[in-house]
Design a protein around this motif. Structure first.
Motif, short mmCIF file in Angstrom:
data_model
loop_
_atom_site.label_atom_id
_atom_site.label_comp_id
_atom_site.label_asym_id
_atom_site.label_seq_id
_atom_site.Cartn_x
_atom_site.Cartn_y
_atom_site.Cartn_z
N VAL A 113 59.36 70.76 55.66
CA VAL A 113 60.17 70.62 54.45
C VAL A 113 60.88 69.27 54.45
CG1 VAL A 113 62.02 71.64 53.07
CG2 VAL A 113 60.48 73.13 54.38
N THR A 114 61.55 68.94 55.57
CA THR A 114 62.32 67.70 55.62
C THR A 114 61.49 66.52 56.12
OG1 THR A 114 63.01 68.14 57.88
CG2 THR A 114 64.42 69.00 56.13
N GLY A 115 60.40 66.80 56.82
CA GLY A 115 59.60 65.73 57.41
C GLY A 115 60.24 65.18 58.68
N LEU A 116 61.22 65.92 59.24
CA LEU A 116 61.92 65.48 60.45
C LEU A 116 61.56 66.35 61.64
CD1 LEU A 116 65.48 65.08 58.88
CD2 LEU A 116 63.89 63.22 59.47
N LEU A 117 61.88 65.86 62.84
CA LEU A 117 61.71 66.68 64.04
C LEU A 117 63.00 67.45 64.30
CD1 LEU A 117 59.69 63.97 65.81
CD2 LEU A 117 58.92 66.34 65.65
N ASP A 118 62.91 68.78 64.30
CA ASP A 118 64.08 69.64 64.51
C ASP A 118 64.27 69.91 66.00
OD1 ASP A 118 64.58 69.74 61.83
OD2 ASP A 118 63.85 71.79 61.53
N PRO A 119 65.44 70.44 66.39
CA PRO A 119 65.63 70.82 67.80
C PRO A 119 64.55 71.82 68.24
CG PRO A 119 67.69 70.99 66.59
CD PRO A 119 66.63 70.69 65.59
N PRO A 120 64.16 71.77 69.52
CA PRO A 120 63.05 72.61 69.99
C PRO A 120 63.34 74.11 69.98
CG PRO A 120 64.02 71.35 71.79
CD PRO A 120 64.66 70.86 70.55
#
Ligand code: ADP
Ligand code: G6P
Length: 355
Positions: A110-117
């Motif tokens: 959705v954001t195109g970012l890497l989220d926390p694992p």
């Protein structure tokens, strides 16, 4: 002496371009193992992981090393190896296979970012699905079975339009443009993986309608490698012979343009393979058992199991044609492979305790 029969995680690779039916295939596969797969409870709502009793499906987009902005800046697509962290992919798949839990990154679509694992525990069966499951030789080496969904350009285009226009609100021009920009990287990095696959499902336009350009009726080929441990190809009528079969008639209702099966031995990237092909579509899924009864080596547990699975998910895309049929069959073959691997491991540990 303690006798513990620890079975190792069985690892399955599923490769395909995005929008080519991987999630649909995964739903059919997890259903064969009884039970639908769900996102991890209480975790990131944008997690790409699906978990059921037996299976955990992880999406390899989670190993993107460059997020959407990073890719734009560097001018690389998600298909480019430089946008992906294969070292981490290898380490984590290896750890899971050895029974060790890992903190896997999450790529947020959705954001195109890497989220926390998120924490992934070793499952009985781990499926890694995405663009590059067979790209890195170290990861490839960890796979107990691999599948490549090979969707021809014509068909891919039709499916992408369906999904990206209807569900994601993209315009026809933007879909065309995105396919065009992806094409060179797809050809360089994704497509060559099919040579390593134990099974390939090839989806092509029909040959039953002259000059068809609607893309509704499909010719689907299931290419099965010979000599793969714990996997014996399905066959029609007589193993190793070449057969062309039109099942339409008294026992199978077929409207235009009918159905045609072809089966026989072939070579694929220098490998010996068996190919089962279905062109056309079923009118009535309950009659599928007629076709099923002519196929052998299906790894079903009871007569009519393929038909039962197909009827259960009649609403999934591809249920009336070879895509649904062959995905279901591969699901059954994977269950069989899993059972053979675990029983051979049990036999080995039993031997070890005797010694
Ligand atoms: P992926 O997980 O690879 O992105 P999906 O399983 O979500 O792909 O499928 C994407 C879209 O492609 C679906 O919404 C559907 O429109 C179409 N599609 C997938 N598989 C089939 C099929 N076998 N027959 C027809 N359309 C399909
Ligand atoms: C592929 C990848 C996705 C990526 C998408 C679009 O489908 O699997 O991870 O989000 O391409 O890439 P973009 O760089 O346009 O966000």
């Amino acid at each position: 002496i303690t006798c513990s029969v620890e079975s190792k995680t069985v690892v399955i690779g599923l490769a395909a371009d995005s929008g080519c039916g991987k999630s649909t295939f995964m739903r059919r596969l997890t259903s064969v193992f009884g039970g639908a797969a769900e996102p991890p409870k209480g975790g990131n709502p944008d997690s790409n992981t699906l978990i059921s009793d037996m299976t955990t499906v992880i999406c390899l987009d989670d190993y993107h090393s460059l997020d959407r902005t990073g890719r734009k800046e560097k001018g690389v697509t998600a298909l480019d190896p430089r946008a992906n962290n294969f070292d981490l992919m290898y380490e984590q798949v290896k750890a899971l296979k050895e029974g060790i839990a890992v903190d896997k990154p999450i790529y947020n679509h959705v954001t195109g970012l890497l989220d926390p694992p998120e924490l992934i525990k070793p499952p009985k069966i781990l499926v890694i699905e995405g663009l590059h499951p067979m790209y890195d030789p170290r990861v490839r080496e960890l796979l107990d079975f691999s599948i490549y969904l090979d969707i021809s350009n014509e068909v891919k285009f039709a499916w992408k339009i369906q999904r990206d226009m209807a569900e994601r609100g993209h315009s026809l021009e933007s879909i065309k443009a995105s396919i065009e920009t992806r094409k060179p990287d797809f050809d360089t990095y994704i497509d060559p993986q099919k040579q390593y696959a134990d099974a390939v499902i090839e989806v092509l336009p029909t040959q039953l309608i002259p000059d068809d350009n609607e893309g509704k009726v499909l010719r689907v080929r299931l290419i099965m490698k010979e000599g793969v441990k714990f996997f014996s190809p399905v066959y029609l009528f007589d193993e190793g012979s070449t057969i062309s079969w039109i099942p339409c008639g008294r026992k199978l209702t077929c409207s235009y343009p009918g159905i045609k099966f072809i089966y026989g031995p072939d070579t694929y990237f220098d490998n010996e393979v068996s190919v089962l092909e279905m062109d056309g579509q079923f009118d009535r899924l309950d009659e599928l058992v007629y076709v099923e009864s002519h196929l052998s080596n299906l790894s079903t547990k009871f007569y009519g199991e393929v038909t039962q699975q197909m009827l259960k998910h009649a609403d999934f895309p591809g249920s009336s044609n070879g895509t649904g049929l062959f995905q279901t069959i591969i699901g059954l073959k994977i269950r069989d492979l899993y059972e053979q691997i675990t029983s051979s491991q049990a036999a080995v540990s039993l031997e070890a305790t005797k010694a």
